[in-house]
Scaffold this active site. Structure first.
Site, PDB file in Angstrom:
ATOM      1  N   SER A  53       0.850  -1.204   0.000  1.00  0.00           N
ATOM      2  CA  SER A  53       0.000   0.000   0.000  1.00  0.00           C
ATOM      3  C   SER A  53       0.883   1.252   0.000  1.00  0.00           C
ATOM      4  CB  SER A  53      -0.937   0.017   1.205  1.00  0.00           C
ATOM      5  OG  SER A  53      -0.215  -0.193   2.411  1.00  0.00           O
ATOM      6  N   LYS A  71       4.895 -11.248   3.653  1.00  0.00           N
ATOM      7  CA  LYS A  71       3.476 -11.497   3.378  1.00  0.00           C
ATOM      8  C   LYS A  71       3.294 -11.621   1.875  1.00  0.00           C
ATOM      9  CE  LYS A  71       0.076  -8.271   3.920  1.00  0.00           C
ATOM     10  NZ  LYS A  71      -0.462  -8.258   2.533  1.00  0.00           N
ATOM     11  N   GLU A  84      -9.112  -9.722   4.212  1.00  0.00           N
ATOM     12  CA  GLU A  84      -9.454  -8.360   3.788  1.00  0.00           C
ATOM     13  C   GLU A  84     -10.834  -8.318   3.153  1.00  0.00           C
ATOM     14  OE1 GLU A  84      -6.421  -6.135   1.736  1.00  0.00           O
ATOM     15  OE2 GLU A  84      -7.830  -4.582   1.142  1.00  0.00           O
TER      16      GLU A  84
END
Ligand SMILES: Nc1nc(=O)c2c([nH]1)NC[C@@H]1CN(c3ccc(C(=O)N[C@@H](CCC(=O)O)C(=O)O)cc3)CN21
Ligand SMILES: CC(C)C(=O)C(=O)O
Ligand SMILES: [Mg+2]
Length: 288
Positions: free
Chosen positions: A69, A137, A205
């Site tokens: 992000s 991740k 998510e």
């Protein structure tokens, strides 16, 4: 049972708790596993630079994600898709340097693990060796099973990420995942697949709260929710979102704990007005 033991742990000896615990040694994935056994919930924030990360480390945030992000929130891209492994390595190294206690998780960017397990291992190894992260991740459930297995076999802890996977925005958009019987069954299969492959935790998510609660009950590894309701073991938010620094429309799951965009804009204007008006610097800011 887990609720009671969590309460006991906190009242008798705060040193074990992920948040509020004492000690400055680096938190490990084993500490994360122990927290689920105690029924302890924990917070995770993203971080993209050393200074911000040091603030969160001092605040006691036990796990930080150097998220891709960063693409939107730090580097000015429209999506996370263009973010490179070089960029993630540089940002992750800065976050590691800025912290002493937090477990740092480095996000593998789009294109750095999709070719297969060997590419995933090569990419993850860079984040571990060059940046010093404690874990990586990657996105995908069943589809990333082989990648997770090889990383874990090689000694690299993996946090998985299922539900909405933003690196696939061109294929799936930014839509709620796991709605309806078939999609819910797929999400459960994905969750079990990453656990079987050896992931130490899994991000959920933008999935319905009831489904995230079920996944959290079924798995023995902790779930980290973002837009996944209140029942996950941990919660993560993008730091620039939750502090009101990101501009534009926020996803529904964001709670804003500060208004940094306002604060920083006001400070910039106050400085500009002082300069234009000749009231900064004063004598106290000058050398003679
Ligand atoms: N600043 C920022 N915050 C994030 O949380 C974030 C990023 N960037 N970049 C990577 C991904 C992309 N994410 C997103 C982006 C958009 C929505 C969104 O528009 N969600 C709608 C719901 C859509 C639906 O109902 O199906 C919302 O209103 O929450 C959600 C997650 C989460 N991640
Ligand atoms: C939103 C979190 C889970 C993430 O993957 C990121 O910040 O890149
Ligand atoms: Mg990400």
């Amino acid at each position: 049972m887990t609720q009671l033991s969590a309460a006991q742990t906190k009242s008798s000896d705060g040193s074990k708790a992920l948040y509020g615990g004492k000690g400055t040694r680096r938190i490990t994935v084993r500490d994360i596993a122990a927290a689920k056994e105690r029924g302890e919930k924990w917070p995770m924030l993203t971080a993209y630079d050393a200074m911000t990360a040091s603030v969160f480390d001092e605040a006691g945030i036990p796990v930080m994600l150097v998220g891709d992000s960063a693409g939107n929130c730090h580097l000015g891209y429209e999506t996370t898709v263009p973010v490179t492994l070089d960029e993630m390595t540089m940002l992750s190294a800065a976050v590691v340097r800025g912290t002493q206690r937090a477990l740092i998780v480095g996000d593998l960017p789009f294109g750095s693990y999709q070719e297969g397990p060997v590419q995933a291992l090569r990419s993850a190894t860079r984040l571990v060796k060059e940046a010093g992260v404690g874990a990586v991740k990657l996105e995908g459930g069943e589809r990333s099973h082989r990648q997770i297995e090889l990383l874990v076999e090689s000694g690299i802890p993996v946090m998985a990420h299922i539900g909405l996977t933003p690196q696939s925005v061109n294929a799936m958009g930014y839509r709620v995942q796991g709605r309806g019987e078939e999609a819910a069954a797929q999400l459960l299969r994905d969750a079990k697949a990453v656990q079987d492959a050896g992931a130490f935790a899994v991000v959920l998510e933008l999935v319905p709260a009831e489904l995230a609660a079920e996944v959290t009950r079924v798995l023995h590894i902790p779930t980290v929710g973002i837009g996944a309701g209140a029942e996950t073991d941990a919660q993560v938010l993008v730091w620039t979102d939750m502090m009101g620094l990101t501009g534009g429309r926020m996803p529904k799951f964001v709670k804003q704990y500060a208004q940094l965009r306002q604060v920083m804009g006001d400070a910039a204007k106050a400085f500009a007005e002082d300069v234009v008006g000749g009231t900064f610097p004063q004598d106290e800011h000058s050398v003679h």
